[in-house]
Structure formats: structure tokens, C-alpha cells
Design a protein around this motif. Sequence first.
Motif, short mmCIF file in Angstrom:
data_model
loop_
_atom_site.label_atom_id
_atom_site.label_comp_id
_atom_site.label_asym_id
_atom_site.label_seq_id
_atom_site.Cartn_x
_atom_site.Cartn_y
_atom_site.Cartn_z
N UNK A 1 -55.63 70.44 -80.64
CA UNK A 1 -56.59 71.20 -81.00
C UNK A 1 -57.32 70.52 -79.69
N UNK A 2 -57.70 69.29 -79.95
CA UNK A 2 -58.80 68.80 -78.70
C UNK A 2 -57.82 68.46 -76.80
N UNK B 1 -57.12 70.49 -74.97
CA UNK B 1 -58.53 71.11 -74.17
C UNK B 1 -58.72 69.73 -73.12
N UNK C 1 -60.15 67.09 -70.97
CA UNK C 1 -60.42 67.19 -70.01
C UNK C 1 -60.48 66.41 -68.91
N UNK D 1 -57.50 72.19 -69.42
CA UNK D 1 -59.11 72.04 -69.24
C UNK D 1 -59.59 71.68 -67.54
N UNK E 1 -60.51 79.92 -70.56
CA UNK E 1 -61.55 79.57 -71.27
C UNK E 1 -61.22 79.94 -72.80
N UNK F 1 -58.40 79.37 -74.29
CA UNK F 1 -58.48 78.26 -75.04
C UNK F 1 -59.04 78.48 -76.78
#
Lengths: 301, 303, 365
Positions: B240-241, B244, B246, B261, B281, B284
Motif C-alpha cells: 500500500x505505501x 502511493x 512520493x 504520488x 487521491x 489511492x
Amino acid sequence: MSSTVQPRGATKIALSVHSWLVYIFFFAPIFVLIVFSFSDGRNVGRWGGFTLEWYQGFFDHNQIQSAVWVSIRVALLSTVISVVLGTLAALALERFKFRGRQVFDALLYLPIIIPDVTMAVMMLLFFSEFFELLDAWFNLDWQKGFGSITISHIAFNISFVSVVVRARLAGMSEVLEEAALDLYATRWKTFRYVTFPQIMPGVAAGALLALTESLDDVVVTQFAAGPGATTLPVFVFGLIRRGVTPLVNATSVLMLTASVFLVALSLAFQQFSGRGGRSLLRGGREAVSTPNNQMKKEIYQ
Amino acid sequence: MTMVTVRPEEQEAAAAATPEYEKAASRAASRRGLLLALPAYAYLVLFFAVPLGIVMIYSFATRNRFGGTDLSGWNLEAYRKLGDPIVRDILFRSLWLAILTTLICLVVSYPFAYFMATRGPVVRNVMLIFVMIPFWTNFLVRNYAWRVLLGNDGLFTNISEAIGLGERELLFTTSAVMIGLVYGSLPFMVLPLYASIERIDLSLIEASRDLYASGFQTLRRILFPLSMPGVIAGSILVFVPSLGAYVTPEILGGAKTTLLGSYIVTQFLTARNWPVGASLSFVLMAVMLVATVVYFRTGGRNL
Amino acid sequence: MTSDGGNDQVNNQAAALELTAITKRFGSVVAVDNVDLEIADGEFFALLGPSGCGKTTTLRMIAGLELPSEGSLKIFGDEAATLPPNKRPVNTVFQDYALFPHMTVEVNVAFGLKMQRVPKVEIAERVREAIGLVRLEGLEQRRSQQLSGGQRQRVALARALVNRPKVLLLDEPLGALDLKLRQEMQGELKALQREVGITFVFVTHDQEEALTMADRIGVLNEGELLQVGTPAEIYEHPVNRFVANFIGQTNLLDATVVSNDTVCLANGVHIPGKSDLDVGSRVAVCLRPERAGMHRPDQVPADHQSVVGRLESVTYLGNALVYTVAFEWARLEVRRENQPGGYRPYVGEEVAVSWTLDAISVVRA
């Protein structure tokens, strides 16, 4: 006869070598970073002799210094406020039933699991709308800066604090509070003399976590910051995007030192706070894994 | 006569209990709870729920010609943008990278976590501490360290040149981003895996060997199925991280490796297409919510 | 307890505790159902019952930790049903003692006095006294983690008694101790109660503990208070099958009331048995194993009732022997002291189980 559970022979050697490689992977970059922060010369790939000039540069750099102070002030203020609000929220959720409890519970979890980018976008849009309203209604010309950064940090730190404090409260028997009431303590005195000393390690761990989160955050802060003020990580992020310099190396090493210091402090505190017989490690493991979402939070950045 | 006694003149009026009194008392307790929760509740509604709502409103809005946003006409235009080839490429690239990162983390972490779980308590604890140190250090700094290592005059390039592999430029490639993601995520895979392997009764492995299973068969049929909760938890915590991410792609990636991201951020900072940024967003966040539900369903609560 | 003479005079006649129609509901579950109970000043009273019978809830209502749904609860004549726990002259020894882990023994014991703003000098004096009372001198500076189970229990006792409560409540006070310590503490608790003269109310699921320690016992089941009486009354004249079964070993024979002094057993035989229940009601004849006699079928004494069956097994207990005698319609246990000589039938032999009229009681089924 040795157990078949323990890997033996070639398997054991392979596993052991593998583990060493993993550790090298973990620490080599950090090690290189530290070493080259002391290297004289602009080339960050070749050793150019020992120097402290980059650290000198860190302290001489006006923008960095002001960013450091913004970071520290934001971290302290957002930690204090979120510790108070988060602890109250944890008490309410662990010790009371009330209308809207489940909605609150869910709302409290969201800031932890929401991707940083989404939260950053939320803050950007919120503050742009909010300041527009202020301007339109009250003719106030407010700008993003210290205030908006602090507000956004509190928004995620309340959740981190409450998760840690709740874990501690859940592990504390309610019977202790009943015993205090039975022994003529008022509700306030029960909290003051029994509940609070019992959850103190959780509150402290929560505070340190909040402090770390606040000092670490880049993405949300970047969107909540404005011309008024910016934090160290956001400033450094900007520098990094422009390229690698020994100054950034030195700054990074100092940031690294600060976070290691905070962790050590948290471990020492948990060890010290009289949790009889608990090893340093178990304390540390709890600090790290209780808010497992800390993990998620970090990687989102 | 210092104790609190039942001297009638001192005592507040007490009465026999009635169901009405009981109800009133439970309402009073509920009010106290709400009062305690109220500051945080109000704060989160104002500074979290409202912003979330604003993002939702924006995701249904339209971008006007000046890069501003027209909030009046609600439509699904921004979500339709998800089908746009550029956006689709970015989505797929992000997805693919997140999956690959997760798999690499799993393959690297599993033997490591198993080795750790089979050590004696002292070694085990030391190993654990050294997993946690990089995990607690500043995330930005950890990514930056790789930039130093991989840069064109960095140590990696110098070594690669020195041993005759020629000048290898890794920085600003997808590989660099993946190294950064794996580096950042590895502890999140190691810790849950370790926790679930440590919980397994290791005499089961002895039993399996006793019943003529080979080492590999034991791994496949006993160890791996039993450590499934850790595998799932770790995979979600990494996947999951990564999806997204960045900071990592911004520091280690290049223009050709835009990920979700960064694309969202670009929509807000440079492209000025806020509705599209808002809708992405939201997408996500939806992925994150689904993953979290899966995570709790599989009992990842006490990881 | 003589120190608060003023109150004693005011409420001299009143019972220590008077529960009237006390009911506690948790949602749709009735935990305590319409209980009436009076406990006299200075009594050592046991609330006995299986787990989930409502005994702990009753205790918690007396302590103020649970608000009754309905009913009146008077402490020395004063209504207290809705009084918060910190306003009641009642203290509790909790099941797992609930000692404050972040305080030393001394500070734990002083807690109640400190909360009542007792002057420091007096606190020191009373704490010393209380610690002496439970013989914990020398351990004042320890923390609860550094104490044994028995010591913790003493701290919990001292922490409650130092406040000179009018009633001391104990929730399974011996439950956490091992058997030997438990038996030792039974005697000690009893002696302590005599020494301080305070009314003790304790909750237990252990019938032996209740019989040994209590002056009177209240037996609870499924929220209902079934019987209140001295140990002897309850053991010898249980009001119903549940009480008879719960307290001590017993044989229960199904029967029907035929007249006020005759019942009909399941095999159709009429035997004398006094009861004031309606004719035709289903009852059980309760015969304690140690009250039953056993004879050769042709040697039953004239004043004994008897039934004849076949000896099924003999269990050797050391100091006693338990014979199981099977009938077509029932099975009876007979307990005999292990003494030399006497009647020793073989397994399979026909034997007569006998009793005198005063050995049995007729209880509601």
C-alpha cells in the motif's frame, strides 16, 4: 543429537550469509552518508580528506537555521496539543460508552492509514478554501505557514498518540480504578493517582512518536507550508531535488542523529519507567510495533 | 472520626435505586465519555473530515480555463481521466512497481526472518534491534543516502568502474526507485514475518521431518502456510505505501518514471488540474481502505 | 470497631446491610433477581454459588461499583443504593487484590486515608497498625510485584481495614492462593474478623470455604437467593435440590409428596418423610452418604427405613470407604469410616441401605 529445527550445514551458512547481506544493505547507505559528510571536496563519491566545514555550513545557513526552529516549534506545539487531545480520546474510547463512539473510533484511525499524498492534498485544499473564506468574510489576509503546518501535524498526531495510549490503557485493569474509587478517591483523584501513573509510559511513548512523526514529515508539511515558514525536512527535500551536496550530507547526518537520539530516549524511558523485568528489547519492540501504522505512515512519504 | 461515614447530615441524599435512576446514571456516564472525546472529535471533524469532504467535492468539479476550479457543475470528468493513456500508464507503472517491491521484500525477508526466529534469545534480540534502527531513522535521510550512493560520481559508480563493469548509471531509473522502495519497506516485511514465524511451534517442523518430508517440502507444506498471517500483513504493509510513494520516486526517480504520488502532486503544484489530483487521491485512499479491511480481516490486529 | 461511637449509637439497632428487592439487569439478562437479604453487625457472611450466579454482582452493588437496577440497599440503616463507592463506609478486597503496582506496600495501605485527607501523623500511625495487624512488618517498602500471593492478600486486607470500614467485602479472597495457603488463610481470616469485629461479606464458589468460615451463608443460583442460613441449617435442611447438591455430597432420590409425613419413592414404595409441600408435588429425598447405614438385608435395625440393592463398587479413600449401591431405579452412595471389623460386603453382594427418619430431608425438586 541436535534438533532438526535449527538449520544446519550448508543451509545455516547460506542463511547466515544472507542475513549479513541484509544488514549490509540496511547500513551501508547510512554509513557512506556519515563518512562523506566529513569529506572535504564537492565530490561526494571520493574521499577528499577530513573536514567539519559542512557542519559549520549547516549552522551558518540562515534558511536552514530558521527551518530548524520552525521544525522544533511545530514539533513541540503539535506534540503537546496532540498528547492532551489524544490521551483524552483514548480514555473516552477505552473507558466509556457514548453515542457516536464507533464513528469517532473510525475517524481516529483514518489519519494513520490514509496515504500521505491524500492527506497532503486535503490540507492544501482545506487551507486554500479556509483562507479564502477568511479573506472574503473578515477581510483577513492569512497565509499558510507555521499555523497551518502545526494544525496539519496535530491532525495526524492525535491518532498516533491515542493508538499508543489506548494500547496501554487496554493492558491496564479497570479494577485498579475501581479499587481507588472504593478507597474514597474521587474520579479526578483516581485519574491523578492511579490511571495517569499507570498510562504514563504510554503517554510518553505517544509523545515521542508524535515528535518523531512531526520532525519526519515531508509531504503533508510541504502542502501545508507557505511562504511564511517551512520546516527542515521540506527545506532539505527542496535542496535534494536540486542535487547532492556535502551540505545536505551534513544536514542529513544531523537529522539522523536527532531521530536516533529520540528512539534511544524512548527506549531508555520505557526501560526506566519501572516495567519490572521487561527487557530493553521488549520495550523497544512495543514502541515500534504497537503503532504498526507508524510503518505505513513512514513509507507513504 | 476521620473516615467518610454515613452520617446522614454529611452525606448527599441517596435513594433507593430505580430503573429511571439507572438510565439517568448511564446517560451521565455516556455524557462524560463524550465530553472527554469532544476536543479530539471536534478537531478531527474540522481539520480532517471537512478537508476530506473538500477533496471529494473537488474530485467532482471541473477545471476552468485559467487553471482554477469550477465547483458548480458536478460531473465525473476527473474520474474519466483515469482512462487517459498517460494516467493509465502511470497507474500501471505504480501498480507494477508496488507488486515487484512487495515480492522482492518477501523473498529477501523470509529467510532472514526465519533465521532470526531460530536463533537464541540474545542473538535474536540483537538482530531485532539492528532491524529497527534504520526503521526509526528519518525517512528522507534514508532515501537521500541512496542518492549519495548511486549518484553519477557516487560510490556505486566508482566501484562499478573500478572493477571494470563500466560506468553504470542507476540513479533516476526505475531500478533506483525500486531499490529505494525496498530499502524503505524491508523492515515492515521483516517484523510481521518474524512475529508470525516466532509464534509457530517449531516442533511441528520436527514432526514434519519425522514424517519423511524434505526440507523444502517442510517449508512449502508446514512453515509457509503457518506463517501466512505474517506474509499477508507484511505484504499489505509494503504494497500500500509503495503504491502511493512520493518522496522515494522524487529523490531517486527521473522524469520518465513518474508514479502515482508524484503525478497527484504535479496536478496541484504545476499542472493546476485540481479535480484530477483530487480524484486520484480518492482512488489511492480507496485502495488503502480495501487493503486495511483485508488486513484486519486476516487478524493482523496485533502485529 | 469502637472508634466511631457516634454512628454506632445512631444506628445501633440497624442491620449492617439490608438489601430489599435488589435487582440488577444487564440488557435483557437479569444478573441479580429481586434479592432480599439482611446481614447483622459483626457477622461473617458468605455469598455462595457457582460462577455466573450473581454473587459478585451483588457484592459490587454493595460496594457501589455497580448501580442496582432496582431496590433498596441500606448500610447501617442509611439508604446507599445510589451512593458512589467513594462515599460508602465499605471497603473491598478485590479478587486479584488490585494493588496499585506503582506504589509501595505502605503507600498502598495509606491510599484510602490520604484520599480522606486524614492528618499525616494519624495516617502513619494507622498504617503501621494495619500492617502489624496482617503481620507484614518489614515489607513496607516493597512493591506488589515483589510479594508472594499470600503477602499480596494481606496488603489488600490491610489497605481495606486501615479505613475502619463498617463492612468489609471480599471477592473470592482465597481464590488466587494454592490449596495449602488457602486452608491456612481460612483460619487467619476468621481470627482477623473476630479481632476487628467488622462485618465481613465474602463471595466464594467453594462450598467448603463457605462452610468453614462463615457464620451464615446465602446460596445464590441464576441471580436468585435460594437460601440463607447457618452452615448447619444449609447442610442439613437444604431448601431444594440445587442447594442440597451444591453443598456437600448427597444422594437425591426422586419422590412425590403423598401426605405431610409420607412421600412415595420412584419405585412406588411409601416412606415417612416430613414436608410442608402440597400433596402430589415432585420432591427429592436427600440422604447424605455419611448418614446412610448399610446392613445385611436381614439385619436392618427395626427403627430404620431401608432399600435393598446390589453393591456395585467400593472406593477406598483412606480414612473412609464409599460404597456405591445400585437399584433398578437409582444409585446410592454410602460412606463408612475406615475402622477395623464391622460389615464389609463384597462387590456384587446384596446389601440394604438404611436410614433413620431424622437422617433424611425432603426438598423441592
